[in-house]
Design an enzyme around this catalytic site. Structure first.
Site, PDB file in Angstrom:
ATOM      1  N   GLN A 257       0.584  -1.132  -0.042  1.00  0.00           N
ATOM      2  CA  GLN A 257      -0.260   0.111   0.197  1.00  0.00           C
ATOM      3  C   GLN A 257       0.918   1.420  -0.100  1.00  0.00           C
ATOM      4  O   GLN A 257       1.571   1.415   0.776  1.00  0.00           O
ATOM      5  CB  GLN A 257      -1.028  -0.011   1.130  1.00  0.00           C
ATOM      6  CG  GLN A 257      -1.507   1.453   1.403  1.00  0.00           C
ATOM      7  CD  GLN A 257      -2.774   1.216   2.427  1.00  0.00           C
ATOM      8  OE1 GLN A 257      -2.527   1.287   3.591  1.00  0.00           O
ATOM      9  NE2 GLN A 257      -4.034   0.729   2.051  1.00  0.00           N
ATOM     10  N   HIS A 259       0.532   5.087   0.889  1.00  0.00           N
ATOM     11  CA  HIS A 259      -0.594   5.910   1.537  1.00  0.00           C
ATOM     12  C   HIS A 259      -0.480   7.378   0.865  1.00  0.00           C
ATOM     13  O   HIS A 259       0.753   7.667   0.583  1.00  0.00           O
ATOM     14  CB  HIS A 259      -0.207   5.966   2.940  1.00  0.00           C
ATOM     15  CG  HIS A 259      -0.961   6.808   3.903  1.00  0.00           C
ATOM     16  ND1 HIS A 259      -1.233   7.944   3.558  1.00  0.00           N
ATOM     17  CD2 HIS A 259      -1.813   6.497   4.989  1.00  0.00           C
ATOM     18  CE1 HIS A 259      -2.207   8.267   4.652  1.00  0.00           C
ATOM     19  NE2 HIS A 259      -2.288   7.371   5.430  1.00  0.00           N
ATOM     20  N   LEU A 269       4.372  10.044   7.505  1.00  0.00           N
ATOM     21  CA  LEU A 269       3.159  10.122   7.326  1.00  0.00           C
ATOM     22  C   LEU A 269       2.325  11.310   8.217  1.00  0.00           C
ATOM     23  O   LEU A 269       2.580  11.674   9.031  1.00  0.00           O
ATOM     24  CB  LEU A 269       2.529   9.000   7.964  1.00  0.00           C
ATOM     25  CG  LEU A 269       1.229   8.328   7.356  1.00  0.00           C
ATOM     26  CD1 LEU A 269       1.400   7.995   5.919  1.00  0.00           C
ATOM     27  CD2 LEU A 269       0.431   7.548   8.483  1.00  0.00           C
ATOM     28  N   GLU A 272      -4.385   9.554   7.520  1.00  0.00           N
ATOM     29  CA  GLU A 272      -5.743   9.957   6.854  1.00  0.00           C
ATOM     30  C   GLU A 272      -6.758  10.594   8.021  1.00  0.00           C
ATOM     31  O   GLU A 272      -7.772  10.890   7.534  1.00  0.00           O
ATOM     32  CB  GLU A 272      -6.305   8.539   6.438  1.00  0.00           C
ATOM     33  CG  GLU A 272      -7.375   8.456   5.567  1.00  0.00           C
ATOM     34  CD  GLU A 272      -7.391   7.133   5.024  1.00  0.00           C
ATOM     35  OE1 GLU A 272      -6.543   6.413   4.450  1.00  0.00           O
ATOM     36  OE2 GLU A 272      -8.633   6.718   5.147  1.00  0.00           O
ATOM     37  N   HIS A 370       3.611   2.205   2.624  1.00  0.00           N
ATOM     38  CA  HIS A 370       3.087   2.235   3.875  1.00  0.00           C
ATOM     39  C   HIS A 370       2.905   0.901   4.531  1.00  0.00           C
ATOM     40  O   HIS A 370       3.113   0.616   5.647  1.00  0.00           O
ATOM     41  CB  HIS A 370       1.887   3.080   3.832  1.00  0.00           C
ATOM     42  CG  HIS A 370       1.349   3.362   5.347  1.00  0.00           C
ATOM     43  ND1 HIS A 370       1.608   3.979   6.162  1.00  0.00           N
ATOM     44  CD2 HIS A 370      -0.121   2.929   5.587  1.00  0.00           C
ATOM     45  CE1 HIS A 370       0.864   3.878   7.330  1.00  0.00           C
ATOM     46  NE2 HIS A 370      -0.136   3.300   6.988  1.00  0.00           N
TER      47      HIS A 370
HETATM   48  C1  LIG Z   1       3.385   5.914  10.620  1.00  0.00           C
HETATM   49  C2  LIG Z   1       2.416   4.854  10.453  1.00  0.00           C
HETATM   50  C3  LIG Z   1       1.039   5.133  11.091  1.00  0.00           C
HETATM   51  C4  LIG Z   1       0.049   3.933  10.749  1.00  0.00           C
HETATM   52  N1  LIG Z   1      -1.174   4.471  11.358  1.00  0.00           N
HETATM   53  C5  LIG Z   1      -2.431   3.427  11.524  1.00  0.00           C
HETATM   54  C6  LIG Z   1      -3.550   3.979  12.127  1.00  0.00           C
HETATM   55  O1  LIG Z   1      -3.711   4.958  12.415  1.00  0.00           O
HETATM   56  N2  LIG Z   1      -4.222   2.734  12.022  1.00  0.00           N
HETATM   57  C7  LIG Z   1      -4.166   1.557  11.601  1.00  0.00           C
HETATM   58  O2  LIG Z   1      -5.117   0.652  11.696  1.00  0.00           O
HETATM   59  N3  LIG Z   1      -2.878   1.399  10.842  1.00  0.00           N
HETATM   60  C8  LIG Z   1      -1.828   2.254  10.904  1.00  0.00           C
HETATM   61  N4  LIG Z   1      -0.753   1.806  10.689  1.00  0.00           N
HETATM   62  C9  LIG Z   1      -0.231   0.622  10.337  1.00  0.00           C
HETATM   63  C10 LIG Z   1       0.095  -0.198  11.690  1.00  0.00           C
HETATM   64  O3  LIG Z   1       0.576   0.444  12.977  1.00  0.00           O
HETATM   65  C11 LIG Z   1       0.807  -1.247  11.685  1.00  0.00           C
HETATM   66  O4  LIG Z   1       0.422  -2.318  10.469  1.00  0.00           O
HETATM   67  C12 LIG Z   1       1.115  -2.323  12.884  1.00  0.00           C
HETATM   68  O5  LIG Z   1       1.158  -1.311  13.865  1.00  0.00           O
HETATM   69  C13 LIG Z   1       1.851  -3.394  12.861  1.00  0.00           C
HETATM   70  O6  LIG Z   1       1.836  -3.947  14.164  1.00  0.00           O
HETATM   71  P1  LIG Z   1       2.586  -5.258  14.327  1.00  0.00           P
HETATM   72  O7  LIG Z   1       2.642  -5.769  15.533  1.00  0.00           O
HETATM   73  O8  LIG Z   1       2.508  -6.451  13.273  1.00  0.00           O
HETATM   74  O9  LIG Z   1       4.141  -4.911  14.014  1.00  0.00           O
HETATM   75  P2  LIG Z   1       5.232  -3.588  14.835  1.00  0.00           P
HETATM   76  O10 LIG Z   1       4.410  -2.805  15.593  1.00  0.00           O
HETATM   77  O11 LIG Z   1       5.896  -3.059  13.764  1.00  0.00           O
HETATM   78  O12 LIG Z   1       6.212  -4.422  15.678  1.00  0.00           O
HETATM   79  C14 LIG Z   1       6.986  -5.427  15.199  1.00  0.00           C
HETATM   80  C15 LIG Z   1       7.951  -6.076  16.318  1.00  0.00           C
HETATM   81  O13 LIG Z   1       8.653  -7.122  15.718  1.00  0.00           O
HETATM   82  C16 LIG Z   1       9.951  -6.806  16.317  1.00  0.00           C
HETATM   83  N5  LIG Z   1      10.952  -7.783  15.553  1.00  0.00           N
HETATM   84  C17 LIG Z   1      11.054  -7.509  14.016  1.00  0.00           C
HETATM   85  N6  LIG Z   1      12.107  -8.152  13.535  1.00  0.00           N
HETATM   86  C18 LIG Z   1      12.600  -8.883  14.471  1.00  0.00           C
HETATM   87  C19 LIG Z   1      13.414  -9.810  14.807  1.00  0.00           C
HETATM   88  N7  LIG Z   1      14.330 -10.097  13.783  1.00  0.00           N
HETATM   89  N8  LIG Z   1      13.731 -10.161  16.041  1.00  0.00           N
HETATM   90  C20 LIG Z   1      13.227 -10.018  16.988  1.00  0.00           C
HETATM   91  N9  LIG Z   1      12.082  -9.007  16.933  1.00  0.00           N
HETATM   92  C21 LIG Z   1      11.903  -8.539  15.738  1.00  0.00           C
HETATM   93  C22 LIG Z   1      10.167  -5.414  16.606  1.00  0.00           C
HETATM   94  O14 LIG Z   1      11.112  -5.204  17.537  1.00  0.00           O
HETATM   95  C23 LIG Z   1       8.670  -5.122  17.053  1.00  0.00           C
HETATM   96  O15 LIG Z   1       8.563  -4.990  18.473  1.00  0.00           O
HETATM   97  C24 LIG Z   1       0.474   3.022  10.580  1.00  0.00           C
HETATM   98  C25 LIG Z   1       1.830   2.588  10.336  1.00  0.00           C
HETATM   99  C26 LIG Z   1       2.658   3.641  10.210  1.00  0.00           C
HETATM  100  C27 LIG Z   1       4.131   3.218   9.810  1.00  0.00           C
END
Ligand SMILES: Cc1cc2nc3c(=O)[nH]c(=O)nc-3n(C[C@H](O)[C@H](O)[C@H](O)COP(=O)(O)OP(=O)(O)OC[C@H]3O[C@@H](n4cnc5c(N)ncnc54)[C@H](O)[C@@H]3O)c2cc1C
Length: 604
Positions: A257, A259, A269, A272, A370
Site C-alpha cells: 500500500q 499511503h 506520514l 488519513e 506504507h
Molecule cells: C506511521 C504509521 C502510521 C500508521 N497509522 C495507522 C493507523 O492509524 N491505523 C491503523 O490501523 N494502522 C496504522 N498503521 C499501520 C499499523 O500501525 C501497523 O501495521 C501495525 O501497528 C503493525 O503492528 P505489528 O505488531 O504487526 O508490528 P510492529 O508494531 O511493527 O512490531 C514489530 C515487532 O517485531 C519486532 N521484530 C522485528 N524483527 C525482529 C527480529 N528479527 N527479531 C526480534 N524481533 C523483531 C520488533 O522489535 C517489533 O517489536 C500505521 C503505520 C505507520 C508506519
C-alpha cells in the site's frame, strides 16, 4: 558437536558459547500483535516475547489515526457494513470469512483495550468518540461513516503503551534487543516441524536458542524495501524473510500500500485522520481533484484509488512546486482549536520537517510506501500455512507480517490496528490450546549453526561494497519501478538490479568487527532480508497480469476476475545466490474465500 535432546536443557544452560532457553510459547515481536498475543498466552503458559526493539519503540507506536470498530457510538453502523467495506476496499481479494471475523470481533477488541486502560477520545456524553476514515461507509457505500476509535492522532502510541503496561502487570518475560535470525525446524516423521528460534543478543553478540512448543511471529512490515516510506528504519521484514528462507510460502506479496499523504520528499506520514476531520487534497490549481475521480467519497476513497489519482494529477502536469511533483493537503479551513485537539502531532510534523504552518498554508504531500498487505499466510486461527491447505503445527503469525487475508489487495485505514488486536489475540489463544497437549519438538544438532555461518560470513566482510549504498540503490529502484504504476519492463529492470546487488552483497565491507552493540552487522543481515523480500514482491507482481487494489499494471490496466481472482503463493525453491534471477522462485495460486459478496465493479 553437541546434541541437545528434548527436556535436558535448563534455562540459561550454555553450550559451545550458545545460551539455551525453554518456553512453552515464544513470541517474536513486541509490537501490537505480539503483545496482544502475550496478554492472552502469558497467564496460562510459560511465555517469552523476543524483540529486536524495546517494546514501546515498535512501529505500532507510530500509528496515528485510529482503530476501526462498528460501535455505532456517534452514527448508525454495524459489523456487516464494516465487512462489506473491507471486502470492497480490498478489491474483492479479501477472504470474506476472515473479514467477517475482523469486523465482528472489532467491538470486543476495543472494549478489551478500554478495560486495559486505554484513554480513547470521548464524546460529550462520555462514549468512545469515532471519526471518519477512507473507504468506511454506511449502508454499503452511501456515505462516509464515523467508525474509527481514536486517541487524538497518537492512537497507536496509546495502544502500544497500554499493551506493554498490561504485559508488565502479567509478568511476561521480555528479551529486548534480541534479534531473531532463524526458525529452527526439525524433521519429525518426514515433516519439518518448528522447534524454536535462534536470536542474537545486541549488547553482547551472544547467540541464544529458544526451544518452544509454539512459536508466534509478529515481526511487522517491510516498508524499507522502498525509499519513500512512512515505515521506521527497523521495518526490514526479518520475520517474513526467515519464513521465506525455510521454503514456506508467502502470500500476495505484490500488494503493497502507498499511503496518499506522506510529507513531500520525506515520506513521513500525515494520517488519513486529517481527511477524516475534513482536510482536502488539492492540485497546483487549487482544485479539489478527488471530486473528479470518486464523486461520492471524494478525499475519503480507499487509499489505492486516492494514491493513483494523485500520481495521475502529477503525470498530467497539475503538480505543485518548481518541478510540479507534489500536491497539497489543505486543512486551513478547519478551526485551529479542532486541529490542536484532534491532529496535534501531524501538524507539528509539517512545521518541524517542512517549515509549513498548517493553520494557514496547505502542506506539500506525496504518496509514501506504507503497508504490506501480503506476508506469511495463515488461516483465521493464525496458524501458518505450509501450502494451500495444510498448517505448520505449532507455528503462528499475526499482524502486519501475516496475511490472513483480511486486507486483500488494499487495506482500509484503521483496519491494521484492528487486525493486530483481533488476530494477535487469536494467535495467543490458539497457541495456548496447542501447548496444552503438545510436546517439545527435539532440537537438531547444532541448532544455531546456520545463524553462526551467516554471521561469520558477514563479519568476515572485508570487500569493497558499502551496505548503505546497496540498500539505497535497491530502494531507489523499487520507488521508480515497483511503486504505484508498474509494467513488465519496469519490474524486469528491478529484478535484474536485485540480481546484481546480490553479487555486490557478497562483497560487503564491515567496519565494526566487534561483538557488543554491533549494529553494522545487523544492518548487513537486514539488508539480506530486504533483498529477498523485494525480489519476491517483484516476482509476484510480474506474474499478476492484471490491475487490482494496490497493484496497478499499466500494461494490464483492468481487473481480471476470470484469471486472477486468486491469491499468489510464492515459494523459494533454490539458492538465490547461485541461479539466474527468478529461477529460484515458484508461484502457485490459492482460491479466495467468498461468502456474501460476489465481486462487483468498484465505484465510490
Ligand atoms: C506511521 C504509521 C502510521 C500508521 N497509522 C495507522 C493507523 O492509524 N491505523 C491503523 O490501523 N494502522 C496504522 N498503521 C499501520 C499499523 O500501525 C501497523 O501495521 C501495525 O501497528 C503493525 O503492528 P505489528 O505488531 O504487526 O508490528 P510492529 O508494531 O511493527 O512490531 C514489530 C515487532 O517485531 C519486532 N521484530 C522485528 N524483527 C525482529 C527480529 N528479527 N527479531 C526480534 N524481533 C523483531 C520488533 O522489535 C517489533 O517489536 C500505521 C503505520 C505507520 C508506519
Amino acid at each position: 558437536m553437541s546434541t541437545i535432546n528434548t527436556g535436558d536443557i535448563a534455562d540459561g544452560t550454555i553450550i559451545d558459547g550458545v545460551h539455551y532457553h525453554q518456553f512453552d510459547i515464544v513470541i517474536v515481536g513486541a509490537g501490537g500483535a505480539g503483545m496482544r498475543a502475550a496478554i492472552e498466552a502469558g497467564p496460562h503458559a510459560k511465555t517469552a516475547v523476543i524483540s529486536k526493539l524495546y517494546p514501546t519503540r515498535s512501529h505500532t507506536g507510530a500509528a496515528q489515526g485510529g482503530m476501526a470498530a462498528a460501535l455505532a457510538n456517534v452514527e448508525d453502523d454495524n459489523w456487516e457494513w464494516h465487512t462489506y467495506d473491507t471486502v470492497k476496499g480490498g478489491d474483492y481479494l479479501v477472504d470474506q470469512d476472515a473479514a467477517e471475523i475482523l469486523a465482528k470481533e472489532a467491538i470486543d477488541a476495543v472494549v478489551d483495550l478500554e478495560n486495559m486502560g486505554l484513554p480513547f477520545n470521548r464524546t460529550e456524553d462520555g462514549k468512545i468518540d469515532q471519526r471518519r476514515f477512507g473507504g468506511h461507509t454506511r449502508e454499503h457505500g452511501k456515505a462516509p461513516v464515523r467508525r474509527a476509535c481514536y486517541a487524538a492522532d497518537r492512537t497507536g502510541h496509546m495502544i502500544l503503551q497500554t499493551l506493554y503496561q498490561n504485559c508488565v502487570r502479567l509478568g511476561i518475560n521480555f528479551f529486548n534487543e534480541f534479534y531473531v535470525l532463524d526458525l529452527i525446524m526439525t524433521e519429525v516423521d518426514g515433516v519439518e516441524e518448528p522447534a524454536g528460534v535462534v536470536a542474537y543478543e545486541l549488547s553482547t553478540g551472544d547467540l541464544h536458542v529458544f526451544q518452544s512448543k509454539a512459536t508466534i511471529f509478529a515481526t511487522g512490515g517491510f516498508g524499507k524495501i522502498f525509499k519513500t516510506t512512512s515505515n521506521a528504519h527497523t521495518l526490514t521484514g526479518d520475520g517474513v524473510g526467515i519464513i521465506w528462507r525455510k521454503g514456506l510460502p508467502l502470500e500476495d506479496m505484490e500488494f503493497f500500500q502507498f499511503h496518499p499523504t506522506g510529507l513531500a520528499g520525506l515520506g513521513i506520514l500525515l494520517s488519513e485522520a486529517a481527511r477524516g476531520e475534513g482536510a482536502i487534497l488539492r492540485n497546483a490549481e487549487g482544485e479539489r481533484f478527488m471530486e473528479r475521480y470518486t464523486p461520492t467519497l471524494k478525499d475519503l476513497a480507499p487509499r489505492d484509488i486516492v494514491a493513483r489519482s494523485m500520481a495521475t494529477e502529477i503525470r498530467e502536469g497539475r503538480g505543485a512546486g518548481p518541478d510540479k511533483d507534489y500536491l497539497f493537503l489543505d486543512i486551513t479551513h478547519l478551526e485551529p482549536a479542532v486541529i490542536d485537539e484532534k491532529l496535534p502531532d501531524i501538524t507539528e510534523f509539517a512545521r518541524t520537517y517542512l517549515g509549513v504552518e498548517p493553520y494557514t498554508e496547505p502542506v506539500p504531500v506525496l504518496p509514501t510506501a506504507h503497508y504490506a498487505m501480503g506476508g506469511i499466510p495463515t488461516n483465521v486461527q493464525a496458524e501458518v500455512l505450509r501450502n494451500n491447505t495444510d498448517v505448520v503445527k505449532g507455528l503462528y503469525a499475526a499482524g502486519e507480517c501475516a496475511c490472513v487475508s483480511v486486507h486483500g489487495s488494499n487495506r482500509l485505514g484503521t483496519n491494521s490496528l484492528l487486525d493486530i488486536n483481533v488476530f494477535g489475540k487469536r494467535a495467543g489463544k490458539a497457541a495456548i490450546e496447542y501447548v496444552k497437549t503438545a510436546e517439545f519438538v527435539p532440537l537438531p544438532e547444532n541448532p544455531a549453526g546456520g545463524v553462526k555461518n551467516i554471521l561469520d560470513m558477514v563479519r568476515a566482510g572485508d570487500g569493497t561494497e558499502r551496505i548503505a549504498a546497496i540498500r539505497k540503490e535497491l530502494q531507489v529502484s523499487m520507488d521508480r519501478n515497483a511503486q504505484i504504476f508498474r509494467t513488465d519492463e519496469s519490474l524486469e529492470e528491478v529484478t535484474n538490479l536485485i540480481q546484481s546487488l546480490r553479487g555486490r552483497y557478497r562483497n560487503i565491507q564491515l567496519h565494526d568487527k566487534g561483538k557488543r552493540f554491533n549494529t553494522d552487522l545487523l544492518e548487513a543481515v537486514e539488508l539480506g532480508f530486504l533483498l529477498d523480500l523485494a525480489e519476491v514482491l517483484v516476482f509476484s507482481a510480474r506474474s499478476r497480469k492484471e490491475s487490482r487494489g494496490g497493484h496497478m499494471r499499466e500494461d494490464y490496466p483492468d481487473r481480471d476476475d476470470e484469471n486472477f481472482l486468486v491469491h499468489t503463493m510464492a515459494y523459494l525453491t533454490g539458492d538465490p545466490e547461485s541461479e539466474e534471477a527468478g529461477d529460484h522462485i515458484r508461484l502457485d495460486w490459492k482460491p479466495v474465500v467468498i461468502t456474501n459478496y460476489p465481486p462487483m465493479e468498484r465505484k465510490y
